[in-house]
Design an enzyme around this catalytic site. Structure first.
Site, PDB file in Angstrom:
ATOM      1  N   ASP A 124      -9.518  -3.110  -0.347  1.00  0.00           N
ATOM      2  CA  ASP A 124      -8.356  -3.790   0.228  1.00  0.00           C
ATOM      3  C   ASP A 124      -8.729  -4.557   1.489  1.00  0.00           C
ATOM      4  O   ASP A 124      -8.348  -5.723   1.653  1.00  0.00           O
ATOM      5  CB  ASP A 124      -7.270  -2.768   0.542  1.00  0.00           C
ATOM      6  CG  ASP A 124      -5.981  -3.420   1.026  1.00  0.00           C
ATOM      7  OD1 ASP A 124      -5.306  -4.080   0.215  1.00  0.00           O
ATOM      8  OD2 ASP A 124      -5.647  -3.270   2.220  1.00  0.00           O
ATOM      9  N   THR A 148       0.805  -1.222   0.000  1.00  0.00           N
ATOM     10  CA  THR A 148       0.000   0.000   0.000  1.00  0.00           C
ATOM     11  C   THR A 148       0.836   1.271   0.000  1.00  0.00           C
ATOM     12  O   THR A 148       0.595   2.185  -0.789  1.00  0.00           O
ATOM     13  CB  THR A 148      -0.945  -0.010   1.216  1.00  0.00           C
ATOM     14  OG1 THR A 148      -1.818  -1.139   1.117  1.00  0.00           O
ATOM     15  CG2 THR A 148      -1.771   1.266   1.281  1.00  0.00           C
TER      16      THR A 148
END
Length: 539
Positions: A286, A75
């Site tokens: 996510d 990320t």
């Protein structure tokens, strides 16, 4: 059929009512959206079903083979590329976490968006900071050229908000667990206060399961993950007070985008003399992918819901009359849980062997060499660090033994030393043609990267036990983690699709081209021409 719980509907309508019309010959607002873990595979799977927000974006400039071209597909590194035009080797953000033995505290793990100098901090109890990001962002380029430009960054994760917002932001807000928070000492806008109150009221009430669209029904079936647990047929029913379930649901992205819409309206973004930048980091995809995988009813519902939520956002922007350009991409892709992939007949893959965890590997090596553990630090793949307390001779022996053990393991594709990675020339061809070493080189920082870089075989999931938390993840050098969509849209533009590989580092220079802005620093990306006709975005 009700697909979305409109927790922020009133706020979205409020945002629309506050905005006033204004048109300008050049874009007055740049909107950049990152959908965390929105892989190119997800776009391909659901593309034909999108009717609202995604459908609009797909009528613009479509680059279905975008790449987070580096090897560290996590990320923080991914978000650091989107608005800097720079790969992680230049941004310094090589991972979500890395090891720094010189850190001024007992905990030597560094979280990418923290300030390690804060007394009493740790990588789990940290003060959010932008200090680890080594380069400026598009927002900073805009402010340098036009000091009146404003930058607003809102995301579901601090690292997304910080890495895209950069060092000079007017408003920066991320999810703090039970509401949106920011840097200490910042005044809380009324919009944030209202949003947090609305979320608290919503979460306090139990929610029933969401209706399932017909397209999602074949995807709804239980997948056993062990311990009597299953995933794959969830519909986001939620007990009262469950903030964790709220975070891993479509409601989370709705709140993020609604907060962005509200700040847009209250601050009258795009209505001043200079162009403004609104950054939105949608994080629910996510959290859902990690919690239940990418191919069940849960992800199907999330894709339908996000399409609708994006449509709501665009409706607010449209009603304002502001001329805006949108770019949407992702920080990385993702891999479904191996239990479902195995049922589908995928060859290879599985869960990582505990023996590959650096601490476990280090214990075996220490025992063999007669050394005191720990001698290795890190996870089961990626950066592995040799303990600095070792003598040069001990260090050499540990590196040799670790290299041999990793290389011999059937779940390992390759292992490289930092010297090998550092010596690899910067890649020149398209991202889909890069070697593994070239990928790793572009997420290598000599001050932060490991002594060894371990690459797992394709489809090996670096989660040992899915019953203890997350069931699926990302982070590999393989295409399913690197490939992401890159979409641009502006009212009146001629739509087209370019199937060849491009990079997320191309987004910032492309937007700079749209704005007629000179890029003030050396970057890795290039401007993409968004005009399929005789014009040229990149003049």
């Amino acid at each position: 059929m009700k697909l979305i719980r409109p927790i922020a509907a009133a706020l979205v309508l409020l945002a629309a009512s506050h905005a006033t019309a204004q048109q300008a010959p050049a874009p007055k607002l740049v909107v950049v959206i990152s959908v965390d873990q929105f892989s190119a595979d997800l776009l391909a799977e659901y593309r034909g079903q999108f009717r609202e927000g995604f459908a609009r974006l797909l009528s613009g400039a479509v680059f279905p083979a975008g790449y987070q071209s580096h090897g560290a597909t996590e990320t923080c590194p991914g978000h650091s590329t989107i608005l800097t035009g720079a790969r992680p080797a230049r941004t310094g953000i090589i991972a979500n976490d890395w090891t720094d033995f010189t850190a001024p505290r007992e905990d030597k793990t560094v979280y990418c968006s923290e300030d390690t100098s804060v007394p009493g901090s740790s990588s789990n109890n940290y003060t959010v900071s932008d200090k680890n990001l080594k380069v400026p962002t598009l927002g900073e380029w805009m402010k340098l050229a036009n000091p009146g430009s404003r930058v607003v960054s809102v995301a579901g994760k601090d690292r997304a908000a910080v890495m895209m917002g950069g060092h000079k932001v007017d408003e920066l807000w991320w999810w703090g667990g039970k509401g949106f928070v920011s840097y200490a000492g910042r005044a809380e806008p009324a919009m944030v206060t209202r949003m947090n109150a609305g979320i608290a009221e919503r979460v306090a009430t139990a929610q029933p399961a969401m209706d399932l669209p017909a397209f999602c029904e074949p995807r709804s079936r239980p997948i056993a993950i062990g311990g009597g647990q299953t995933v794959g047929e969830g519909r986001f029913a939620r007990e009262a007070g469950d903030y964790r379930a709220f975070r891993a649901s479509p409601e989370f992205d709705e709140s993020i985008l609604a907060l962005g819409a509200g700040l847009f309206a209250d601050m009258k973004l795009g209505q001043g003399a200079d162009t403004d930048l609104l950054i939105l980091g949608a994080s629910a995809t996510d959290y859902i992918g990690h919690s239940v995988g990418t191919r069940g009813s849960e992800m199907c519902l999330q894709m339908f819901a996000l399409d609708h939520t994006l449509g709501q956002l665009f409706a607010v922007l449209d009603k304002s009359g502001v001329d805006y350009v949108v770019a949407l991409t992702a920080d990385h892709g993702g891999l479904d849980l191996p239990e479902r992939s195995g049922e589908a007949g995928s060859v290879g893959g599985g869960r990582v062997d505990r023996a590959l965890i650096a601490g476990n590997m280090g214990k075996e090596i220490a025992a063999k060499l007669g050394l005191k553990a720990p001698v290795l630090h890190g996870g089961s793949f990626g950066d592995v660090y040799v303990d600095p307390k070792l003598t040069p001779a001990q260090r050499k022996a540990v590196l040799a033994e670790a290299t041999a053990r990793y290389t011999a393991h059937p779940q390992v594709k390759a292992v490289f030393t930092r010297a090998q990675v550092a010596a690899t020339p910067k890649p020149k061809g398209p991202p889909e043609s890069w070697t593994i070493l070239e990928e790793l080189n572009q997420s290598y920082d000599p001050a932060r990267s490991g002594d060894l870089l371990v690459v797992l075989q394709p489809r090996i999931t670096p989660i040992v036990d899915p019953t203890k938390g997350y069931v699926a993840t990302h982070g590999s050098v393989w295409g399913y983690d690197r490939r992401v969509p890159i979409l641009f849209w502006r009212k009146g533009m001629t739509g087209f699709e370019q199937p060849l590989g491009v990079e997320t580092v191309d987004i910032a220079p492309t937007l700079a081209g749209v704005l007629g802005l000179k890029v003030p620093v050396e970057i890795d990306g290039k401007c993409l021409d968004l005009d399929p006709g005789p014009g040229d975005t990149c003049k």
